[in-house]
Motif scaffolding. Structure first.
Motif, short mmCIF file in Angstrom:
data_model
loop_
_atom_site.label_atom_id
_atom_site.label_comp_id
_atom_site.label_asym_id
_atom_site.label_seq_id
_atom_site.Cartn_x
_atom_site.Cartn_y
_atom_site.Cartn_z
N LEU A 237 -47.84 41.58 34.49
CA LEU A 237 -49.23 41.97 34.61
C LEU A 237 -50.14 40.77 34.43
N PHE A 238 -49.75 39.84 33.54
CA PHE A 238 -50.60 38.67 33.31
C PHE A 238 -50.45 37.65 34.42
N ASP A 239 -49.30 37.69 35.10
CA ASP A 239 -49.05 36.77 36.20
C ASP A 239 -49.22 35.31 35.75
N LEU A 240 -48.29 34.85 34.91
CA LEU A 240 -48.41 33.52 34.32
C LEU A 240 -47.63 32.49 35.11
N LYS A 241 -47.58 32.67 36.43
CA LYS A 241 -46.77 31.78 37.25
C LYS A 241 -47.18 30.32 37.06
N SER A 242 -48.45 30.12 36.91
CA SER A 242 -48.96 28.75 36.94
C SER A 242 -49.17 28.23 35.53
N GLU A 243 -48.13 28.29 34.71
CA GLU A 243 -48.28 27.73 33.38
C GLU A 243 -47.90 26.26 33.44
N THR A 244 -48.84 25.42 33.00
CA THR A 244 -48.60 23.99 33.17
C THR A 244 -47.77 23.42 32.04
N GLN A 245 -48.10 23.80 30.82
CA GLN A 245 -47.40 23.18 29.70
C GLN A 245 -46.65 24.24 28.89
N ALA A 246 -45.32 24.20 28.99
CA ALA A 246 -44.52 25.22 28.34
C ALA A 246 -44.18 24.83 26.90
N PHE A 247 -44.10 23.53 26.65
CA PHE A 247 -43.65 23.08 25.33
C PHE A 247 -44.79 22.47 24.55
N SER A 248 -44.63 22.46 23.25
CA SER A 248 -45.69 21.91 22.41
C SER A 248 -45.73 20.39 22.55
N LYS A 249 -46.90 19.81 22.22
CA LYS A 249 -47.12 18.40 22.50
C LYS A 249 -46.60 17.52 21.36
N GLY A 250 -46.52 16.25 21.59
CA GLY A 250 -46.22 15.29 20.53
C GLY A 250 -44.75 15.00 20.38
N LEU A 251 -44.37 13.77 20.68
CA LEU A 251 -42.95 13.41 20.61
C LEU A 251 -42.46 13.45 19.16
N VAL B 231 -45.93 46.13 18.56
CA VAL B 231 -47.19 45.67 17.96
C VAL B 231 -47.54 44.28 18.46
N GLY B 232 -46.52 43.42 18.51
CA GLY B 232 -46.76 42.05 18.96
C GLY B 232 -47.32 42.02 20.36
N LEU B 233 -46.74 42.83 21.25
CA LEU B 233 -47.23 42.82 22.63
C LEU B 233 -48.63 43.40 22.71
N ALA B 234 -48.91 44.40 21.86
CA ALA B 234 -50.27 44.94 21.86
C ALA B 234 -51.25 43.86 21.46
N ILE B 235 -50.88 43.07 20.43
CA ILE B 235 -51.75 41.96 20.02
C ILE B 235 -51.90 40.94 21.15
N VAL B 236 -50.78 40.66 21.81
CA VAL B 236 -50.83 39.68 22.91
C VAL B 236 -51.77 40.16 24.02
N ARG C 148 -59.15 38.67 25.55
CA ARG C 148 -60.22 37.88 24.95
C ARG C 148 -60.25 36.46 25.50
N PHE C 149 -59.06 35.80 25.60
CA PHE C 149 -59.03 34.38 25.92
C PHE C 149 -58.51 34.07 27.32
N ARG C 150 -58.04 35.10 28.05
CA ARG C 150 -57.53 34.89 29.42
C ARG C 150 -56.26 34.04 29.45
N GLU C 151 -55.60 33.84 28.34
CA GLU C 151 -54.30 33.18 28.35
C GLU C 151 -53.57 33.59 27.07
N VAL C 152 -52.24 33.48 27.10
CA VAL C 152 -51.48 33.85 25.91
C VAL C 152 -50.77 32.62 25.38
#
Lengths: 384, 176, 108
Positions: free
Chosen positions: B75-89, C83-88, C94-98
């Motif tokens: 439903l969110f359609d997150l196909k275009s996620e640019t950064q999957a991992f956290s930053k900083g080596l 619950v977690g997915l409801a929060i997500v 609110r922020f348009r990204e998770v």
């Protein structure tokens, strides 16, 4: 799997047979469906290719194979190709765990200077101790192929259809599961084979300390679980995405739901999966409520005795016994499938909110009530 | 030997799913690989003789929980996620090292405290099928009755809470 | 021959080691991934690793209590996921990204 080479290979053959049976029943079912639709709508249906149009579906299969491979530009290739293949897996896994007939024995014989010990085979792909749990688990994976197809197509209609289908399947799985819990409560076993053996003979049960026997009725589950049987039938309509619950494919709103973008043989695989679900649902309905492969008034041992009188004790009579019960089971399956088809061409489609309301506000409470009632009667009749 | 082959096959499937979940940037593929991992774990359960739990594992995780995840992701359609991992080596190295430390600690505890289990082979004990399920039910509804009921209450609270949270204002369900 | 035995026989230690590795992968997922939903999936993986340990010990000690605890863990996991997915979903609205970036908007 088996003790020696012959047993292992026969078991493997059996497995392949049951898988192919599901695939091969689909053209027959499609033919039945189209002819049935013709019958109900006062027209003929396919009647040109072959006798009664029976080979129409063969011609269709050839046409499907010849069609152009088409992938939408926005599709995710891996999911788009994976979904139709995945659609076959749950139904065939579940179907192989359903018993289609009693055991048949191959007596010991010697061949090629070796003794091949007596074998025992069940007309069943494989026997699982916790059969129902296994089948439910396999069936619960069906959602993934739908979701993969819907999202992988890169099409809004497909995605909406997939989301609808999966939420519908999840909603109705609750009612389905609760009716199955009541069934397990009655039989006291998870094994489908044991359930079928428990449904042999005339209707007899212990009621408040007295044994009641009703001779003119078979000992079928439907007489213990009438509400459960009806709920199971309705829920399995929804599980296999058939009318009146085929919202995921509502043409007027969604073109064709999650398989809008599919054509040719990939579409055909979805078809086989869907009909496979129907076959599994009807086989389960029969195993739970209509005596499985057993004949109504003649248990499988009695029939075996009759055959043994005619053909002598040995492979012939035991094989004939198994095949007769296989035929009985198939006959029962076709009756239930005919109900599926008849309902499809008689009832109108629900609206989506009606569907969800029916699932959560009607089926679920009824299934819960049925479970509670079953448990209460069970406990009361055992203790008093 | 057959047992060992089965174990290694299931272990590889499970590990493959888990590693793929960790590394694949697209969350939908991550969810799909987690499904593979869950099915592998269910196979391991069946291998350990817990048939019923294995079935429930597939029904609950693969059939319900992960379907929820996949549906939300789609439903969110997150196909275009640019950064999957956290930053900083540096922080990455630190994180991986701490996880390695954790793993070493776990293995150390196993070797030091549970050393009796190391050489014990899988014996083919009687299968816990129906009788096992019956015994489990008896245990569940006598000894663990309190926990069972508390879990019922918890599930009710969670159901109400999830509905209340997801119904929040904003999006298409704007109210007043 | 001694080395090969590790691969040709199955001891309970194999299962325990596998579950440790799965747990470690889950922890790595929580630490490294930025998508909130993937973080939650990693938590599910950790719970499953624990379940595997429970079942292994249930078999090794021949007691059913371990299996019952797996039931409880599964219930909790399903509840947590809901619950977690409801929060997500709320966060997404609110922020348009998770993303875990949303944590920097929290005030407490």
């Amino acid at each position: 799997m088996g003790a020696d080479f012959l047993e292992v290979s026969l078991n493997a053959l059996k497995l392949i047979f049951f898988f192919l049976m599901m695939v091969q029943m689909v053209p027959l079912l499609v033919w039945l469906e189209r002819r049935g639709a013709g019958f109900i709508q006062d027209r003929l249906g396919p009647n040109r290719v072959g006798p009664f149009g029976l080979t129409q579906l063969l011609a269709d299969a050839v046409k499907f194979l010849m069609k152009e491979e088409f992938i939408p530009q926005k599709a995710v290739k891996f999911l788009f190709y994976g979904a139709p293949i995945f659609a076959l897996i749950p139904a065939s896994l579940a179907l192989c765990a359903i018993p289609f007939g009693p055991k048949f024995e191959i007596p010991a014989f010697s061949f090629w200077g070796r003794h091949w010990g007596p074998y025992e085979f069940i007309l069943q792909g494989y026997e699982v101790g916790v059969g129902i749990v296994f089948i439910l688990a396999a069936a619960s994976l069906a959602v993934y192929s739908i979701l993969m197809a819907g999202w992988g197509s890169g099409n809004k209609y497909s995605l909406l259809g997939a989301i609808r289908a999966s939420s519908q399947i999840i909603s109705y799985e609750l009612a389905l599961g609760l009716t199955i819990v009541a069934v397990v409560l009655i039989y006291g076993t998870f094994s489908l084979n044991e359930m079928v053996t428990l449904q042999r003979g005339p209707l007899s049960f212990e009621f408040f300390g007295k044994m009641v026997t009703i001779d003119f009725l078979p000992n079928w589950g439907i007489f213990y679980q009438p509400i459960g049987a009806f709920l199971f039938l309705a829920a399995s309509f929804a599980e296999s995405n058939r009318l009146p619950f085929d919202l995921p494919e509502g043409e007027a709103e969604l073109v064709a739901g999650f398989h809008t973008e599919y054509g040719g043989f990939k579409m055909n695989l979805f078809f086989i999966g869907e009909y496979g679900h129907m076959i599994v649902a009807s086989a389960l309905l029969i195993t739970f409520y209509f005596g499985g492969y057993e004949l109504p008034f003649l248990t499988s041992q009695e029939l075996l005795a009759i055959y043994q009188e005619a053909f002598g004790v040995g492979l012939t009579s035991s094989l004939l016994n198994a095949l007769t019960h296989f035929a009985v089971f198939m006959f029962k399956i076709f009756i239930v499938l005919w109900i599926f088809i008849h309902v499809r061409w008689t009832l109108p489609r629900f609206r989506y909110d009606q569907l969800m309301e029916l699932g959560w506000k009607t089926m679920l409470p009824w299934a819960l009530g049925n479970l509670l009632l079953t448990a209460l009667i069970y406990v009361a009749s055992k203790t008093y | 030997m057959v047992e060992a082959l089965l174990f290694w096959f299931l272990a590889l499937v499970t590990l493959f799913g888990a590693v793929a979940m960790l590394l694949v940037p697209n969350p939908i593929y991550a969810a799909m690989s987690l499904v593979v991992s869950m099915i592998g774990i269910s196979g391991l359960f069946a291998f350990l003789g817990a048939d019923f739990i294995a079935g429930v594992q597939v029904i609950v995780y693969a059939g319900a929980v992960l379907v929820l995840f996949v549906m939300v992701l789609m439903l969110f359609d997150l196909k275009s996620e640019t950064q999957a991992f956290s930053k900083g080596l540096l922080s990455r190295i630190f994180k991986v090292a701490s996880v390695g430390f954790l793993l070493g600690g776990l293995i150390g505890v196993m070797v030091l405290e549970f050393s009796w289990i190391l050489p014990v082979f899988m014996q083919s004990s009687p299968q816990w099928t129906m009788t096992g399920v019956k015994k489990m039910a008896q245990l569940l509804f006598t000894e663990y009755m309190f926990i069972f009921q508390i879990l019922g209450v918890l599930l009710l609270v969670v159901a109400v809470g999830a509905v209340a949270l997801a119904r929040s204002r904003g999006g298409t369900h704007e109210r007043a | 021959m001694k080395g090969l035995e590790l691969f040709t026989t199955v001891t309970y230690a194999h299962f325990l080691f596998l579950s440790f590795v799965l747990f470690a992968l889950g922890v790595l997922g929580v630490l490294l991934r930025r998508n909130l939903i993937v973080v939650m999936m990693s938590v599910e993986l950790m719970l499953n690793a624990v379940n595997l340990t429970f079942i292994t010990f249930a078999k090794a000690l021949n007691q059913l209590d371990g299996q019952i605890f797996v039931f409880f863990v599964m219930t909790i996991a399903a509840a947590e996921a809901a619950v977690g997915l409801a929060i997500v979903v709320a966060i997404f609205k609110r922020f348009r990204e998770v993303n875990i970036r949303f944590f920097q908007f929290l005030k407490g």
